[in-house]
Structures are given as structure tokens and as C-alpha cells.
Motif scaffolding. Sequence first.
Motif, mmCIF file in Angstrom:
data_model
loop_
_atom_site.group_PDB
_atom_site.id
_atom_site.type_symbol
_atom_site.label_atom_id
_atom_site.label_comp_id
_atom_site.label_asym_id
_atom_site.label_seq_id
_atom_site.Cartn_x
_atom_site.Cartn_y
_atom_site.Cartn_z
ATOM 1 N N VAL A 124 0.840 -1.199 0.000
ATOM 2 C CA VAL A 124 0.000 0.000 0.000
ATOM 3 C C VAL A 124 0.874 1.248 0.000
ATOM 4 N N ALA A 131 -6.038 5.611 3.864
ATOM 5 C CA ALA A 131 -5.371 4.311 3.836
ATOM 6 C C ALA A 131 -5.878 3.379 4.928
ATOM 7 N N HIS A 134 -8.867 1.640 3.609
ATOM 8 C CA HIS A 134 -8.452 0.829 2.468
ATOM 9 C C HIS A 134 -7.875 -0.509 2.935
ATOM 10 N N VAL A 149 3.581 -1.059 3.814
ATOM 11 C CA VAL A 149 3.110 0.308 3.606
ATOM 12 C C VAL A 149 4.292 1.229 3.367
ATOM 13 N N VAL A 191 -3.091 5.022 -2.446
ATOM 14 C CA VAL A 191 -4.079 5.881 -1.773
ATOM 15 C C VAL A 191 -3.366 7.177 -1.416
ATOM 16 N N THR A 192 -3.000 7.950 -2.442
ATOM 17 C CA THR A 192 -2.172 9.136 -2.247
ATOM 18 C C THR A 192 -2.732 10.310 -3.047
#
Length: 319
Positions: A124, A131, A134, A149, A191-192
Motif C-alpha cells: 500500500v 489508507a 483501504h 506500507v 491511496v495518495t
Amino acid sequence: MSLFLSEKDVEQLLSMPMVLEAVEAAHRDLSSGQACDVPRQRTRLPTTTLHILQGALPRMDAIGYKAYTSNRSGVRFLVHLYRVSSGSLRAVIEADRLGMMRTGAAAGIATRWLARSDAQVAGVFGAGWQAEGHIEALAAVRPLRRVKVFARRTEKLAAFCARMSARLGIEVIAAVSPEDVVRGSDIVSTVTTSATPLFNAEWLSPGTHVNAAGSNSLIRRELGEDVLKRCSPIVVDSVETALREAGDLLPLLEKGRLHARELLELGEVICGRHAGRSTDDQITLFESQGMAIQDLAVAVHLEELARELGVGIELPYGS
């Protein structure tokens, strides 16, 4: 009477299984012609932008919208839920946590339908608020044993991983580099708010599923053309929305290297109208921009549970 639910109320009531069920049902309804969704509209000013997503789920007697403002001081979310049958207001819901959970759930549903059934390792990009939901959604649909991560702001990454490990009961660790996130991962999620691609296509193993959740405007781009060339199928929550704001896809669409007819909607895969993954070696992709019907479906479940449990405040208007 219409109901008001605060962030505290939402946190008390909401669970990932509930959100996964609601989001999947919303996509089924859209694919079967029992829902409508209007792509995000924005009113921009130098200091503040107003964003509005609207849609309807007639089968659930639901029509409404999510509105949120973005400003240097923060982002503020509200869902307004009405009855299709009477036009009356059902609920007003503070929707920061709701939106975080439904964004994660959309990736979770895509993972359920597109990732290999034996996927156990996730990588991730991102360690922020979004996040959290997610990773929780991924863990709910696949038997994950490890999540790696990576985040540019490393000072909070260790605490994030420790918190998620404790919450989910699985190993969540800090990755040392973008390559470390991707190599050996069965699922890769972004997820950015990045404006440039996050990783190289050559790091992806055959059979990987990719979720891209952050590129919802032209100025954001998490995946490069090299990654997109390796992905098949490319699944979106809504083709109409993707053609307007999928920052990962728009450059290729404009160059003619990708065509709208090649995009599949998640609901079509769920309903069996189109195949998702057909071989173990495919690299599949879900591009998520977010839809009003996802918010509304979750809001319906929240309102019903809140009334059952006596949670929330009755509003003196909207009947």
C-alpha cells in the motif's frame, strides 16, 4: 422527522462489513439500471472549492447528494439523504468517516472480484486517513498475512503500521522503498495525492491486482503508462466519471492509446456481464474515483440502524 448523525454517531454505527455490502449493492443496482449517478461537479474559488456528488437508488427509496468543501483549514463533508417516494428529507450525515470507509470498501469490492483468491500479501502506498479504511477493506475480503506500507512522510509511518496491526490482527510493516512495496505483493494499492507515478511496471509480478484510489483529477497521477499497458482488464467504478477525472487514464485516452470501450464498470463484473480476472497471470486494475450512490447506499444503512438504536438528533425541518 429527519435525522442528523454526527461523526461520533457514524463512528459508533459504521462497520466495514456493512459498508462492503452497501457499496456492492449500489454497483449492482447501477449495472442493472436501477440507479443513477452524476459525476462530481466543482465550484472553484481562490480560497475554497465546493464539490458535489449526486445520485439516486430508487430501490432503496433514496436520492440525494454529498457536498464537501476543501480549504486550507480542512475538508468538511455532509451527505443529504431524501426519499424518492415523497421527496422528504431522511437524514443529514457528517461524512468524513463515511467517505473514508466507502472509498476503502470500493477497493475491497474490486479486490473481491478481481484479485486472485489466494492473495495474502498487500503493498500500500499511503499512510493517511484514507489508507486506514483501504487496508481494513482489503483484509475483510482476502486472508492477508502481511501488508507493506510506504509513505513519503516517514515520521508517522511506524505508528500507523502499529495501529493497523493491532486493529486487524495481521502484520502491517513499513516498506523501505516503493520497489519493496510492489515486489512480492499480490495486491498493490495506491491511496495518495501524488502528481507523478509511484512505481515501475517491471516490479509487478504476474497475477497482481492493482487498486488506484487517489487520482481523481488531471493534476493527480499515481500510475504511469508502463503500468497501464500491463493491466487487463481496466475496471472503473463508472466510465462516465472516469472519462472526466481519472488522472491516471486521461493522458492515454487523449493520445488514443486507450479507448473508452476498453474500460469495464465494476458493476458489470459483479453482475457477470463482463469477465473480471480470467487467468492467474493477469494484472488487473481498478481505478476508483468515487460515486454518490456509494455514499447514499451507506447512508441508508446508517439511517436505518440509527433509528433502530435511537441514535442521532431529530431535525426540525425537511419532513
